[in-house]
Motif scaffolding. Structure first.
Motif, PDB file in Angstrom:
ATOM      1  N   CYS A  31       0.829  -1.209   0.000  1.00  0.00           N
ATOM      2  CA  CYS A  31       0.000   0.000   0.000  1.00  0.00           C
ATOM      3  C   CYS A  31       0.862   1.258   0.000  1.00  0.00           C
ATOM      4  CB  CYS A  31      -0.943   0.000   1.197  1.00  0.00           C
ATOM      5  SG  CYS A  31      -2.212  -1.290   1.104  1.00  0.00           S
ATOM      6  N   TRP A  32       1.993   1.205   0.700  1.00  0.00           N
ATOM      7  CA  TRP A  32       2.881   2.370   0.740  1.00  0.00           C
ATOM      8  C   TRP A  32       3.472   2.631  -0.643  1.00  0.00           C
ATOM      9  CZ3 TRP A  32       2.794   6.243   3.758  1.00  0.00           C
ATOM     10  CH2 TRP A  32       3.822   7.168   3.745  1.00  0.00           C
ATOM     11  N   ALA A  33       3.783   1.577  -1.389  1.00  0.00           N
ATOM     12  CA  ALA A  33       4.279   1.734  -2.757  1.00  0.00           C
ATOM     13  C   ALA A  33       3.192   2.368  -3.634  1.00  0.00           C
ATOM     14  CB  ALA A  33       4.717   0.394  -3.324  1.00  0.00           C
ATOM     15  N   GLU A  34       1.941   1.975  -3.403  1.00  0.00           N
ATOM     16  CA  GLU A  34       0.824   2.595  -4.141  1.00  0.00           C
ATOM     17  C   GLU A  34       0.752   4.087  -3.833  1.00  0.00           C
ATOM     18  OE1 GLU A  34      -2.990   0.718  -3.583  1.00  0.00           O
ATOM     19  OE2 GLU A  34      -2.091  -1.272  -3.746  1.00  0.00           O
ATOM     20  N   ARG A  39       0.999   9.793  -4.879  1.00  0.00           N
ATOM     21  CA  ARG A  39       1.332  11.144  -4.417  1.00  0.00           C
ATOM     22  C   ARG A  39       1.863  12.023  -5.544  1.00  0.00           C
ATOM     23  NH1 ARG A  39       6.545  10.217  -0.516  1.00  0.00           N
ATOM     24  NH2 ARG A  39       7.912   9.456  -2.156  1.00  0.00           N
ATOM     25  N   ILE A  40       2.522  11.415  -6.527  1.00  0.00           N
ATOM     26  CA  ILE A  40       3.001  12.186  -7.679  1.00  0.00           C
ATOM     27  C   ILE A  40       1.802  12.722  -8.452  1.00  0.00           C
ATOM     28  CG2 ILE A  40       4.247  12.042  -9.871  1.00  0.00           C
ATOM     29  CD1 ILE A  40       6.035   9.913  -8.430  1.00  0.00           C
ATOM     30  N   MET A  41       0.774  11.897  -8.593  1.00  0.00           N
ATOM     31  CA  MET A  41      -0.437  12.354  -9.281  1.00  0.00           C
ATOM     32  C   MET A  41      -1.116  13.466  -8.489  1.00  0.00           C
ATOM     33  SD  MET A  41      -2.129   8.930 -10.933  1.00  0.00           S
ATOM     34  CE  MET A  41      -2.094   7.917  -9.474  1.00  0.00           C
ATOM     35  N   VAL A  42      -1.142  13.345  -7.156  1.00  0.00           N
ATOM     36  CA  VAL A  42      -1.741  14.378  -6.304  1.00  0.00           C
ATOM     37  C   VAL A  42      -0.982  15.689  -6.461  1.00  0.00           C
ATOM     38  CG1 VAL A  42      -2.156  15.080  -3.905  1.00  0.00           C
ATOM     39  CG2 VAL A  42      -2.704  12.759  -4.627  1.00  0.00           C
ATOM     40  N   MET A  43       0.351  15.619  -6.408  1.00  0.00           N
ATOM     41  CA  MET A  43       1.164  16.840  -6.546  1.00  0.00           C
ATOM     42  C   MET A  43       0.942  17.506  -7.900  1.00  0.00           C
ATOM     43  SD  MET A  43       4.804  16.100  -4.661  1.00  0.00           S
ATOM     44  CE  MET A  43       5.122  14.469  -5.281  1.00  0.00           C
TER      45      MET A  43
END
Length: 92
Positions: A31-34, A39-43
């Motif tokens: 899940c952390w890898a997901e 997070r890149i998409m969120v940023m």
């Protein structure tokens, strides 16, 4: 004592080494890898500038929502109450 992932609710073996940040929730490595990908998409989507404190705070909020310790409305989920660990179970 076995740890339970806050995201997928799967048991995390004691022998599994978690990422330092993932261990604070705890969140399994899968899940952390997901989250690292998400997070890149969120940023990008929110056009966050990591040099600004308020943008870092917003990313941290999205991280907590993603791993399941915060609701989108901003409510903290209390996992000491076992009923909160089963979100699919209807609330009485």
């Amino acid at each position: 004592m076995a740890r339970i992932c806050t995201k997928c609710k799967a048991e995390i073996p004691d022998s599994e080494q978690l990422d330092a940040m993932a261990a604070t929730y705890p969140c399994c490595n899968k899940c952390w890898a997901e989250w690292k990908t998400y997070r890149i998409m969120v940023m990008n989507e929110l056009r966050l500038d990591m040099s600004l404190p308020e943008h870092r705070k917003l990313l941290k909020k999205n991280e907590k929502i993603f791993v399941g310790v915060l609701t989108p409305q901003g409510d903290v989920i209390d996992f000491s109450n076992e009923d909160n660990r089963k979100p699919d179970k209807p609330q009485a």
